[in-house]
Scaffold this active site. Structure first.
Site, PDB file in Angstrom:
ATOM      1  N   GLU A  94      47.747  36.873  33.719  1.00 19.52           N
ATOM      2  CA  GLU A  94      47.047  37.976  33.434  1.00 19.52           C
ATOM      3  C   GLU A  94      47.691  38.883  32.298  1.00 19.52           C
ATOM      4  O   GLU A  94      48.789  39.220  32.563  1.00 19.52           O
ATOM      5  CB  GLU A  94      46.197  38.990  34.627  1.00 19.52           C
ATOM      6  CG  GLU A  94      45.115  39.799  34.148  1.00 19.52           C
ATOM      7  CD  GLU A  94      44.257  40.186  35.272  1.00 19.52           C
ATOM      8  OE1 GLU A  94      43.294  39.420  35.180  1.00 19.52           O
ATOM      9  OE2 GLU A  94      44.702  41.214  35.825  1.00 19.52           O
ATOM     10  N   LYS A 121      47.162  42.283  30.852  1.00 19.82           N
ATOM     11  CA  LYS A 121      46.636  43.620  31.328  1.00 19.82           C
ATOM     12  C   LYS A 121      47.587  44.776  31.093  1.00 19.82           C
ATOM     13  O   LYS A 121      48.803  44.652  31.442  1.00 19.82           O
ATOM     14  CB  LYS A 121      46.493  43.373  32.891  1.00 19.82           C
ATOM     15  CG  LYS A 121      45.876  44.812  33.449  1.00 19.82           C
ATOM     16  CD  LYS A 121      45.073  44.569  34.791  1.00 19.82           C
ATOM     17  CE  LYS A 121      46.014  44.187  35.876  1.00 19.82           C
ATOM     18  NZ  LYS A 121      45.473  43.944  37.157  1.00 19.82           N
ATOM     19  N   LYS A 164      38.315  38.501  31.618  1.00 22.91           N
ATOM     20  CA  LYS A 164      37.834  39.056  32.590  1.00 22.91           C
ATOM     21  C   LYS A 164      37.590  40.370  32.149  1.00 22.91           C
ATOM     22  O   LYS A 164      38.026  41.461  31.364  1.00 22.91           O
ATOM     23  CB  LYS A 164      39.502  39.334  33.251  1.00 22.91           C
ATOM     24  CG  LYS A 164      39.284  39.909  34.642  1.00 22.91           C
ATOM     25  CD  LYS A 164      40.588  40.051  35.422  1.00 22.91           C
ATOM     26  CE  LYS A 164      40.361  40.570  36.908  1.00 22.91           C
ATOM     27  NZ  LYS A 164      41.452  40.622  37.580  1.00 22.91           N
ATOM     28  N   GLU A 202      33.774  36.146  41.795  1.00 24.01           N
ATOM     29  CA  GLU A 202      34.976  37.115  42.512  1.00 24.01           C
ATOM     30  C   GLU A 202      34.161  37.458  43.471  1.00 24.01           C
ATOM     31  O   GLU A 202      32.986  38.124  43.421  1.00 24.01           O
ATOM     32  CB  GLU A 202      35.589  38.224  41.735  1.00 24.01           C
ATOM     33  CG  GLU A 202      36.420  38.929  42.419  1.00 24.01           C
ATOM     34  CD  GLU A 202      37.115  40.096  41.388  1.00 24.01           C
ATOM     35  OE1 GLU A 202      38.132  39.555  40.657  1.00 24.01           O
ATOM     36  OE2 GLU A 202      36.897  41.193  41.430  1.00 24.01           O
ATOM     37  N   ASN A 237      39.330  38.462  46.078  1.00 24.28           N
ATOM     38  CA  ASN A 237      40.141  39.587  45.400  1.00 24.28           C
ATOM     39  C   ASN A 237      40.476  40.291  46.818  1.00 24.28           C
ATOM     40  O   ASN A 237      39.783  40.888  47.546  1.00 24.28           O
ATOM     41  CB  ASN A 237      39.253  40.705  44.687  1.00 24.28           C
ATOM     42  CG  ASN A 237      40.252  41.749  43.995  1.00 24.28           C
ATOM     43  OD1 ASN A 237      41.151  41.892  44.506  1.00 24.28           O
ATOM     44  ND2 ASN A 237      39.978  41.945  42.705  1.00 24.28           N
ATOM     45  N   GLU A 280      43.412  36.500  44.533  1.00 25.33           N
ATOM     46  CA  GLU A 280      43.509  37.520  43.560  1.00 25.33           C
ATOM     47  C   GLU A 280      44.204  38.813  44.268  1.00 25.33           C
ATOM     48  O   GLU A 280      43.672  39.136  45.344  1.00 25.33           O
ATOM     49  CB  GLU A 280      42.456  37.910  42.683  1.00 25.33           C
ATOM     50  CG  GLU A 280      41.479  36.662  42.311  1.00 25.33           C
ATOM     51  CD  GLU A 280      40.170  37.134  41.682  1.00 25.33           C
ATOM     52  OE1 GLU A 280      40.049  38.220  41.424  1.00 25.33           O
ATOM     53  OE2 GLU A 280      39.445  36.417  41.775  1.00 25.33           O
ATOM     54  N   SER A 281      45.033  39.472  43.574  1.00 28.77           N
ATOM     55  CA  SER A 281      45.685  40.723  43.931  1.00 28.77           C
ATOM     56  C   SER A 281      46.494  40.597  45.056  1.00 28.77           C
ATOM     57  O   SER A 281      46.241  39.861  45.895  1.00 28.77           O
ATOM     58  CB  SER A 281      44.473  41.715  44.093  1.00 28.77           C
ATOM     59  OG  SER A 281      43.620  42.011  43.117  1.00 28.77           O
TER      60      SER A 281
END
Length: 253
Positions: A50, A52, A112, A161, A182, A212-213
């Protein structure tokens, strides 16, 4: 926080919707992008890396990030795809970040953002994206189904998601072919990899699954692979890493 972000997104929507006809035409006339789903479905653990700069939960992460340089590092490490934040107010993203990454790498790029209307999907396609993020918590069932269809119509994949088992059921019922779980709780921003493990059994028939995360090192990715996930989406760890390419190689291993 999600409500605040969605309110800001709704305030920007009229300007996008006013260009809807042009965006749809551009989307349909743009060259086909590389397949996001196919890239993630390749053997082994795939990494979505990603781009970000900041987030509401973690603040500034890499405020001076150069998307072209960062994307090059991701590609060198073997990232299957790149996720680019385009939300400007809370994440510091932009359309320019996405188009820069598309030009730099040639690998699939995920837009995203907080997608609420089909015009945002057409916008993403016109920028060269291969996929868009659809957040179940931000959409009702009809919207989710319609937006998955809108993405498919213009040749985009949709990463749907979810954050819990109920949202996972909704995603499956809406026909999601790529589901991301997530691990971050939107209520208090806490992160627990057990979330993905708990949701995984509900995704047995989904084509591609993404965790994710909360993925920072190879052991985290290995844990998600053991739970049955095809890919991990990693942001904070990569934008803060001294050697993002090496970290991607570790995650893939």
């Amino acid at each position: 926080m999600l409500d605040r972000i969605l309110d800001a997104t709704r305030a920007r929507l009229p300007a996008i919707q006013a260009r809807a006809d042009d965006l749809y035409r551009q989307a349909m006339e743009s060259p086909p992008p590389p397949s996001f789903a196919s890239a993630l479905a390749a053997p082994g653990m795939s990494v979505i890396a990603e781009v970000k700069r900041r987030s509401p939960s973690r603040g500034d992460l890499a405020p001076d990030l150069d998307p072209a340089i960062q994307a090059g590092r991701y590609a060198a490490g073997g990232a299957a795809a790149i996720s680019v934040l385009t939300e400007p107010e809370f994440f510091g993203g932009s359309a320019g970040d996405l188009t820069t990454v598309v030009r730099k790498t040639g690998i699939p790029v995920l837009r995203k953002d907080f997608i609420l209307d089909e015009s945002q999907i057409w916008e993403a396609r016109s920028w060269g994206a291969s996929a868009v993020l659809l957040i179940v918590a931000a959409l009702d069932d009809a919207q989710l189904t319609d937006l998955i269809g809108s993405a498919a119509e213009v040749g985009l994949d949709a990463l749907v998601e979810v954050h819990d088992t109920e949202e996972a059921r909704r995603a499956v019922d809406a026909g999601a072919e790529i589901v991301g779980v997530n691990n971050r709780d939107l209520r208090d921003f806490s992160v627990d990899l057990a979330t993905a493990e708990k949701v995984a059994p509900l995704l047995a028939d989904v084509e591609v699954t993404v965790a994710e995360s909360g993925i920072f090192v190879g052991a985290d990715a290995k844990r998600m692979a053991a739970a049955g996930y095809d890919a991990v989406l990693v942001g904070e760890a990569l934008v803060k890493a001294e050697d993002p390419a090496a970290l991607i190689e570790e995650l893939r291993a």
